[in-house]
Design a protein around this motif. Structure first.
Motif, mmCIF file in Angstrom:
data_model
loop_
_atom_site.group_PDB
_atom_site.id
_atom_site.type_symbol
_atom_site.label_atom_id
_atom_site.label_comp_id
_atom_site.label_asym_id
_atom_site.label_seq_id
_atom_site.Cartn_x
_atom_site.Cartn_y
_atom_site.Cartn_z
ATOM 1 N N TYR A 25 0.836 -1.197 0.000
ATOM 2 C CA TYR A 25 0.000 0.000 0.000
ATOM 3 C C TYR A 25 0.875 1.253 0.000
ATOM 4 O O TYR A 25 0.674 2.158 -0.804
ATOM 5 C CB TYR A 25 -0.925 -0.016 1.218
ATOM 6 N N GLU A 26 1.849 1.310 0.893
ATOM 7 C CA GLU A 26 2.741 2.471 0.956
ATOM 8 C C GLU A 26 3.526 2.634 -0.333
ATOM 9 O O GLU A 26 3.703 3.756 -0.817
ATOM 10 C CB GLU A 26 3.685 2.372 2.157
ATOM 11 N N ASP A 27 4.002 1.536 -0.901
ATOM 12 C CA ASP A 27 4.721 1.601 -2.184
ATOM 13 C C ASP A 27 3.883 2.332 -3.224
ATOM 14 O O ASP A 27 4.382 3.171 -3.971
ATOM 15 C CB ASP A 27 5.029 0.196 -2.718
ATOM 16 N N THR A 28 2.601 2.013 -3.275
ATOM 17 C CA THR A 28 1.703 2.600 -4.275
ATOM 18 C C THR A 28 1.323 4.028 -3.929
ATOM 19 O O THR A 28 1.399 4.932 -4.768
ATOM 20 C CB THR A 28 0.440 1.734 -4.422
ATOM 21 N N VAL A 29 0.919 4.255 -2.688
ATOM 22 C CA VAL A 29 0.446 5.582 -2.271
ATOM 23 C C VAL A 29 1.550 6.631 -2.370
ATOM 24 O O VAL A 29 1.283 7.773 -2.768
ATOM 25 C CB VAL A 29 -0.133 5.502 -0.843
ATOM 26 N N LEU A 30 2.758 6.256 -2.051
ATOM 27 C CA LEU A 30 3.854 7.234 -2.115
ATOM 28 C C LEU A 30 4.104 7.714 -3.538
ATOM 29 O O LEU A 30 4.592 8.825 -3.732
ATOM 30 C CB LEU A 30 5.117 6.659 -1.479
ATOM 31 N N THR A 31 3.727 6.922 -4.540
ATOM 32 C CA THR A 31 3.900 7.365 -5.929
ATOM 33 C C THR A 31 2.907 8.470 -6.288
ATOM 34 O O THR A 31 3.092 9.151 -7.292
ATOM 35 C CB THR A 31 3.751 6.205 -6.938
#
Length: 91
Positions: free
Chosen positions: A21-27
């Motif tokens: 989730y963090e990998d995606t949201v940070l983008t």
């Protein structure tokens, strides 16, 4: 300029889902004038610390209201990480 520290905690057993989730949201930060300056993971894998900058407070508010971010978070349900955000400045 707005500088934030985000302390992200993953629910036990949901660490991998939370990290994805963090990998995606940070983008998504860039579309709101934000950028990730540092991403640090706790040695136990259950928490992360992010240093994030936004061009303005409005950018941060826009990021929080991003519908894609909300959809990703809702999809995780009870496995979603909890986050404490602290506004900081250089001492």
């Amino acid at each position: 300029m707005l500088t934030l520290i985000a302390v992200v905690d993953y629910p036990a057993g949901a660490e991998a889902a939370g990290q994805r989730y963090e990998d995606t949201v940070l983008t998504l930060l860039g579309r709101h004038g934000g950028r990730l300056e540092r991403r640090l993971r706790g040695t136990d894998g259950q928490a992360e610390v992010h240093v994030i900058r936004f061009d303005s407070p409005a950018g941060y508010e826009s990021f929080l209201a991003d519908p894609e971010r909300a959809a990703l978070r809702n999809a995780l349900g009870g496995s979603a990480p909890t986050t404490r955000v602290i506004e900081v400045h250089e001492a």
